[in-house]
Design a protein around this motif. Sequence first.
Motif, PDB file in Angstrom:
ATOM      1  N   GLU A  73       9.250   0.786  10.693  1.00 35.41           N
ATOM      2  CA  GLU A  73       8.534  -0.265   9.978  1.00 35.41           C
ATOM      3  C   GLU A  73       7.537   0.326   8.990  1.00 35.41           C
ATOM      4  OE1 GLU A  73       5.115  -2.998  11.514  1.00 35.41           O
ATOM      5  OE2 GLU A  73       7.003  -3.959  12.065  1.00 35.41           O
ATOM      6  N   ILE A  74       6.812   1.358   9.429  1.00 36.09           N
ATOM      7  CA  ILE A  74       5.842   2.014   8.547  1.00 36.09           C
ATOM      8  C   ILE A  74       6.542   2.657   7.361  1.00 36.09           C
ATOM      9  CG2 ILE A  74       4.201   3.935   8.415  1.00 36.09           C
ATOM     10  CD1 ILE A  74       3.448   3.266  11.325  1.00 36.09           C
ATOM     11  N   ALA A  75       7.715   3.230   7.586  1.00 37.40           N
ATOM     12  CA  ALA A  75       8.477   3.822   6.487  1.00 37.40           C
ATOM     13  C   ALA A  75       8.821   2.771   5.438  1.00 37.40           C
ATOM     14  CB  ALA A  75       9.749   4.477   7.021  1.00 37.40           C
ATOM     15  N   ALA A  76       9.210   1.576   5.889  1.00 41.81           N
ATOM     16  CA  ALA A  76       9.526   0.497   4.953  1.00 41.81           C
ATOM     17  C   ALA A  76       8.280   0.067   4.197  1.00 41.81           C
ATOM     18  CB  ALA A  76      10.133  -0.687   5.704  1.00 41.81           C
ATOM     19  N   ASP A  77       7.150  -0.054   4.887  1.00 42.56           N
ATOM     20  CA  ASP A  77       5.898  -0.442   4.228  1.00 42.56           C
ATOM     21  C   ASP A  77       5.471   0.591   3.191  1.00 42.56           C
ATOM     22  OD1 ASP A  77       5.700  -2.777   5.640  1.00 42.56           O
ATOM     23  OD2 ASP A  77       4.286  -2.006   7.133  1.00 42.56           O
ATOM     24  N   SER A  78       5.598   1.865   3.553  1.00 37.96           N
ATOM     25  CA  SER A  78       5.198   2.927   2.638  1.00 37.96           C
ATOM     26  C   SER A  78       6.049   2.924   1.378  1.00 37.96           C
ATOM     27  CB  SER A  78       5.306   4.286   3.342  1.00 37.96           C
ATOM     28  OG  SER A  78       4.944   5.339   2.478  1.00 37.96           O
ATOM     29  N   ALA A  79       7.362   2.736   1.550  1.00 34.90           N
ATOM     30  CA  ALA A  79       8.259   2.695   0.393  1.00 34.90           C
ATOM     31  C   ALA A  79       7.953   1.484  -0.487  1.00 34.90           C
ATOM     32  CB  ALA A  79       9.710   2.654   0.860  1.00 34.90           C
ATOM     33  N   ALA A  80       7.654   0.339   0.143  1.00 37.30           N
ATOM     34  CA  ALA A  80       7.320  -0.858  -0.633  1.00 37.30           C
ATOM     35  C   ALA A  80       6.031  -0.646  -1.420  1.00 37.30           C
ATOM     36  CB  ALA A  80       7.193  -2.065   0.286  1.00 37.30           C
ATOM     37  N   ASP A  81       5.048   0.023  -0.819  1.00 36.81           N
ATOM     38  CA  ASP A  81       3.797   0.318  -1.526  1.00 36.81           C
ATOM     39  C   ASP A  81       4.058   1.225  -2.724  1.00 36.81           C
ATOM     40  OD1 ASP A  81       2.429  -1.193   0.298  1.00 36.81           O
ATOM     41  OD2 ASP A  81       1.757   0.510   1.518  1.00 36.81           O
ATOM     42  N   THR A  82       4.912   2.223  -2.528  1.00 36.44           N
ATOM     43  CA  THR A  82       5.254   3.124  -3.632  1.00 36.44           C
ATOM     44  C   THR A  82       5.981   2.367  -4.734  1.00 36.44           C
ATOM     45  OG1 THR A  82       5.461   4.987  -2.093  1.00 36.44           O
ATOM     46  CG2 THR A  82       6.490   5.235  -4.257  1.00 36.44           C
ATOM     47  N   ALA A  83       6.860   1.469  -4.349  1.00 40.40           N
ATOM     48  CA  ALA A  83       7.611   0.690  -5.328  1.00 40.40           C
ATOM     49  C   ALA A  83       6.691  -0.180  -6.166  1.00 40.40           C
ATOM     50  CB  ALA A  83       8.650  -0.183  -4.625  1.00 40.40           C
ATOM     51  N   THR A  84       5.596  -0.621  -5.586  1.00 37.33           N
ATOM     52  CA  THR A  84       4.669  -1.499  -6.290  1.00 37.33           C
ATOM     53  C   THR A  84       3.731  -0.723  -7.212  1.00 37.33           C
ATOM     54  OG1 THR A  84       4.711  -2.975  -4.377  1.00 37.33           O
ATOM     55  CG2 THR A  84       2.968  -3.340  -5.984  1.00 37.33           C
ATOM     56  N   SER A  85       3.421   0.521  -6.832  1.00 40.59           N
ATOM     57  CA  SER A  85       2.347   1.251  -7.518  1.00 40.59           C
ATOM     58  C   SER A  85       2.715   1.703  -8.924  1.00 40.59           C
ATOM     59  CB  SER A  85       1.939   2.471  -6.681  1.00 40.59           C
ATOM     60  OG  SER A  85       3.046   3.354  -6.526  1.00 40.59           O
ATOM     61  N   ASP A  86       3.933   2.190  -9.143  1.00 39.17           N
ATOM     62  CA  ASP A  86       4.301   2.704 -10.456  1.00 39.17           C
ATOM     63  C   ASP A  86       5.789   2.505 -10.694  1.00 39.17           C
ATOM     64  OD1 ASP A  86       4.620   3.949 -12.840  1.00 39.17           O
ATOM     65  OD2 ASP A  86       4.223   5.976 -12.127  1.00 39.17           O
ATOM     66  N   THR A  87       6.109   1.516 -11.503  1.00 38.85           N
ATOM     67  CA  THR A  87       7.519   1.269 -11.814  1.00 38.85           C
ATOM     68  C   THR A  87       7.771   1.233 -13.311  1.00 38.85           C
ATOM     69  OG1 THR A  87       7.158  -1.119 -11.816  1.00 38.85           O
ATOM     70  CG2 THR A  87       7.828  -0.118  -9.739  1.00 38.85           C
ATOM     71  N   LYS A  88       6.733   1.436 -14.102  1.00 37.11           N
ATOM     72  CA  LYS A  88       6.870   1.200 -15.536  1.00 37.11           C
ATOM     73  C   LYS A  88       7.199   2.456 -16.331  1.00 37.11           C
ATOM     74  CE  LYS A  88       3.659  -2.672 -15.160  1.00 37.11           C
ATOM     75  NZ  LYS A  88       3.475  -2.494 -13.722  1.00 37.11           N
TER      76      LYS A  88
END
Length: 561
Positions: free
Chosen positions: A75-90
């Motif tokens: 679950e933490i792995a999924a949360d961490s990846a989602a946080d990374t996905a939100t932080s810099d995608t541009k």
Amino acid sequence: MARGRIPLALKGHLAPRLRPPPSALGPSFAIHAPASSTSNLRLRIPAHLRQFTTKRDETNDASAAQDAKEGAQHEIAADSAADTATSDTKSKQAVLDEAASSSGSSDSSTLNDEKDWESNPNWKVDSFSDLPHPNFGVNQHMPFNAEFKEVLKQIPWEFRAPIRYAFAYGSGVFPQSKSDGKPASPDVIRAIHPKAPPAVQRAQDGTPKMIDFIFGVSHTQHWHSLNMKQHRDHYSSLASLGSGAVSYVQDKMGAGVYFNPYVVVNGILIKYGVVQMDTLEKDLAQWDTLYLAGRLQKPVKILRDDPKIRLANQMNLLSALRTALLLLPPQFTEEELYGAIAGISYLGDPRMALPTENPSKVKNIVGNNMANFRRLYLPLIETLPNVQYNDAGVGEKDWVWGDASLKLEQDMDPIKRGNMVRRLPKSFRAKLYFEYQKKFAIPQMDFDKMMTENKNEDAIAFKRREGGGFERRIAQDDPEELHKYVRAVIKQTISWPATTQSLKGPLTSGFGRTWRYLFEKIGKYRQGRAAEKPVAAAPTESGKTGDAKAAAESSAKDEKR
């Protein structure tokens, strides 16, 4: 105390509100954290309860605690990846870092052989640190409403049977229509969700719907044995024959998924499907049935992640992109691209041939989730050498999260398209080759020799798989013919597993729940047909339609065929 029961003091490791916090799992456990970061953790039976336990109790408790710890890690792995996905995608570099593959870059210094994960995948990954790089595959994780996400994350914790991989999907999670702005009455909400948390009510915005889940498990019979003890009411009368019968029906019939629909967990109406991890991985990598691979080709909310599944799903997404490109002309829009991808899993699905599904389903999925589709596929588009954006909108601020359908173009060079054919999933590619063997009248001996050479190259896999003369002939075929053959192979792949999966519904879900499901699907079909009529009759400016509308109409026609 009864033998084999979990002490009350330890139930916190299984109950959602007291699951092991991140701090209990070792420092900085994230998608790139080494497995050793949690190796010193020990979950023990409290001293004041040890006098009441037996060796069997301690074994069961230790197993349950370990399952709880692993569930929290995933679950933490999924949360961490989602946080990374939100932080810099541009930034383009951030996009490349997410899905680096030497298949898409001529700059070998930027994307070297070490990152060439597709041609030489490491299927022995045991932890996220074994993936090609820390941000690998975070494009699979959709930025999501925080409150709704927390509610969804609680659902797997209500199951004592261990769940290694979990995602929520469907219209109950990602809306497929615009809200009419009218809040649903309490009675309407209670008719679906008996005690829906406010976060669910807000997320579903006046249209309460059952929420769908898929749970990936290690051993189906063991999992069902544990789950039937806790949730016997979730199962049909088939469960009276034991977990062996349930797992046999799951693994030997259909696509290897066992669904329990219309069950209430935490006051929320859900449907959950159970699949063995090996079955899920194989379908993602090889497209054996496209049943689950097709679901993961669309935006989903991953709640528990797994490194091997993340690797296989990245291959699945890249395969879906290549397949769609083979079906599209040199210039196309994002809506056409994502419509082609979303439509893959519905070709051959018996529900689309019967009045049991909204005929505009693909158009609705794409039209209401443009930003999520772009988030999912943009990193892969950027790494392929033969497709690029050709739209001024790409230069606008925050364009990644916009709803506009931008224009793209692809290189129709037969060598590059032949390479795409060569890199399609193994099972799917073999079926396409067989169809073209018949069309090109290739002698069986020559065809067998060519297939043997391909197998040898797959086994070695030290270099990129390059398309040869046969693949280039396929890629150069008349577009209508190529379109026909690719669609035929998709239907061939999906049709039988999807049909048998549907036919086993009364056996696994019971006749009452199956009839309810069919009744609701028929209702959605009628709503879709009714919604199409005024749109078809409405005139457009200058008698012309824009790219987005033309793509939507094309997708709708494909679904009706």
